[in-house]
Design an enzyme around this catalytic site. Structure first.
Site, short mmCIF file in Angstrom:
data_model
loop_
_atom_site.label_atom_id
_atom_site.label_comp_id
_atom_site.label_asym_id
_atom_site.label_seq_id
_atom_site.Cartn_x
_atom_site.Cartn_y
_atom_site.Cartn_z
CE LYS A 123 -108.24 -16.99 82.29
NZ LYS A 123 -109.22 -16.08 82.89
CG ASP A 150 -108.85 -23.04 76.58
OD1 ASP A 150 -108.09 -22.04 76.69
OD2 ASP A 150 -109.98 -23.09 77.09
CE1 TYR A 160 -115.85 -21.52 82.77
CE2 TYR A 160 -113.66 -20.66 82.34
CZ TYR A 160 -115.01 -20.46 82.50
OH TYR A 160 -115.53 -19.19 82.38
CE1 TYR A 210 -119.35 -17.67 86.13
CE2 TYR A 210 -117.29 -16.79 86.97
CZ TYR A 210 -118.01 -17.39 85.95
OH TYR A 210 -117.39 -17.69 84.77
#
Length: 426
Positions: free
Chosen positions: A276, A247, A146, A18
């Site tokens: 992760k 999620d 997200y 980003y």
């Protein structure tokens, strides 16, 4: 001797997350990492408050994880998973079946969190297609959610305030529901499920699944919501014949104070995404778990197989590391460590609420969040943080920390002091 970091080449050629290539944010050269600390090129050390985006729960350079990788790499670092199996994948899958919510015993091992979400969505679509209900092809998702940066994952991220509005015309149009209105520390309200129930009532005929982040909405706002929402969402999905995808890429393996955030509500989703910290932050790995019902439905359908197969699926090196990380976590008193971190984070961060620039402070498990009234200047705030000897990567209005589970009070205090110092000086 450590080779000097070529910052100019980095600035001219390498994209960071980003970040603009024409006007890049400053980067800080890390040459080593150990425990809770990152060592910069000049020899200075920073307390890592980010666990490398939720992943390094045991800290850096852990000897148990290092040894597991060294042992595995001498056998094989990688081998294709098509037509081949190996013990690291089998041992990892045994642990995931045992530890995750009941009924999730069919496992697809991939290579990143976004892929795990893509896989979960394809599972849901292929399941309904096999049931003769191909019209159930859309997804329900929560506003402010997200789920990743790949295309299907982007389509279920918040469509207005999320990071992907640029691609709105290229994404499948999904169905969004207002995010849970009752926060985790508030009294449950009887009307809190009205929006979700109305949406399911109106769209269940075209909805394949509801996808959500259990209890903690991460990148969409670091928002902690009431576990009762999950209890009732599970019941409503059953009532309206819609699958539930959880999620847990960010929340899995203890970060919220439960091994998996679904445990706050005592529910089992139809599909679960992990990633992760699956390898303790050593390398990329992800898993998507589902039930016998979903797996059988897929395999009895037109294709006869699940239509996905990444090259590095079931990577032995990553799987062996994940086994070591899970065993290391379970052998530790991780519940006590996370509970202690929550107490320290609360004690150290809560006083910041008196600063007029701070809108809210909230903590859950090993997550501490300072929300500001206005978006922060990332380059400016990170410069101050590095000068204060900490590594914190804010975004928008959120200055949040999630230190490794091995962090002590001194590290937490240093992180909190740096945040306090910035807002007192700015």
């Amino acid at each position: 001797m450590t080779q000097k970091i070529d910052y100019q080449f980095d600035q001219d050629h390498i994209w960071h997350p980003y970040t603009s290539l024409t006007e890049p944010l400053p980067v800080y050269g890390v040459v080593a990492a150990k425990g809770c600390y990152l060592q910069l090129e000049d020899g200075s050390e920073l307390v890592d408050g980010m666990s490398s985006w939720w992943s390094t729960l045991h800290g850096y350079n852990h000897p148990v994880l290092n040894d597991s990788m060294k042992a595995q790499i001498d056998k094989m670092a990688h081998v294709m998973f098509g037509g081949i199996t190996h013990n690291p994948a089998i041992e990892l899958s045994k642990r995931l079946v045992k530890l995750t919510p009941e009924g999730l015993d069919k496992i697809f091992i991939s290579d990143s969190g976004s892929v795990a979400v893509e896989v979960s969505m394809k599972m849901a679509l292929q399941y309904w297609h096999s049931q003769g209900k191909a019209e159930k092809s859309k997804f329900l998702a929560l506003e402010k959610g997200y789920h990743g940066d790949t295309f299907a994952a982007m389509s279920v991220c918040d469509p207005i305030t999320g990071m992907h509005t640029l691609f709105a015309n290229n994404l499948q149009k999904q169905i969004f529901v207002e995010r849970p209105s009752v926060k985790i520390n508030q009294t449950w309200q009887a009307n809190a499920m009205t929006a979700l129930e109305n949406t399911l009532k109106n769209h269940h005929h075209e909805a394949a699944a509801l996808i959500l982040e259990p209890v903690v909405q991460g990148t969409g706002g670091m928002y902690f919501y009431h576990p009762e929402y999950l209890v009732q969402a599970r019941a409503l999905c059953d009532k309206y014949d819609v699958l539930l995808i959880a999620d847990e890429i960010a929340t899995g393996f203890g970060r919220t104070g439960k091994l998996f955030a679904c445990e706050w509500a005592g529910i089992s989703p139809d599909i679960l995404c992990l990633g992760k910290t699956l390898t303790g932050g050593m390398m990329s790995l992800a898993a998507t778990l589902t039930t016998e019902k979903i797996a059988t439905g897929i395999c009895n359908g037109e294709a006869g197989v699940f239509m996905h197969g990444p090259t590095f699926m079931g990577n032995p090196l990553a799987c062996a590391t994940a086994v070591a990380s899970i065993d290391l976590l379970l052998a530790s008193d991780w519940q006590k460590k996370v509970a202690q971190l929550e107490k320290w984070l609360t004690k150290c961060l809560l006083p910041l609420k008196t600063n007029p620039k701070i809108a809210d402070v909230r903590c859950l498990g090993a997550i501490g969040v300072v929300e500001t009234h206005e978006p922060v200047n990332v380059a400016q705030i990170q410069k101050v943080f590095v000068e204060q000897g900490v590594w914190i990567r804010p975004f928008g209005k959120l200055v949040y920390i999630m230190p490794p589970y091995i962090a002590g009070l001194a590290e937490v205090e240093k992180l909190a002091h740096a945040i306090e110092y910035y807002f007192e000086q700015s």
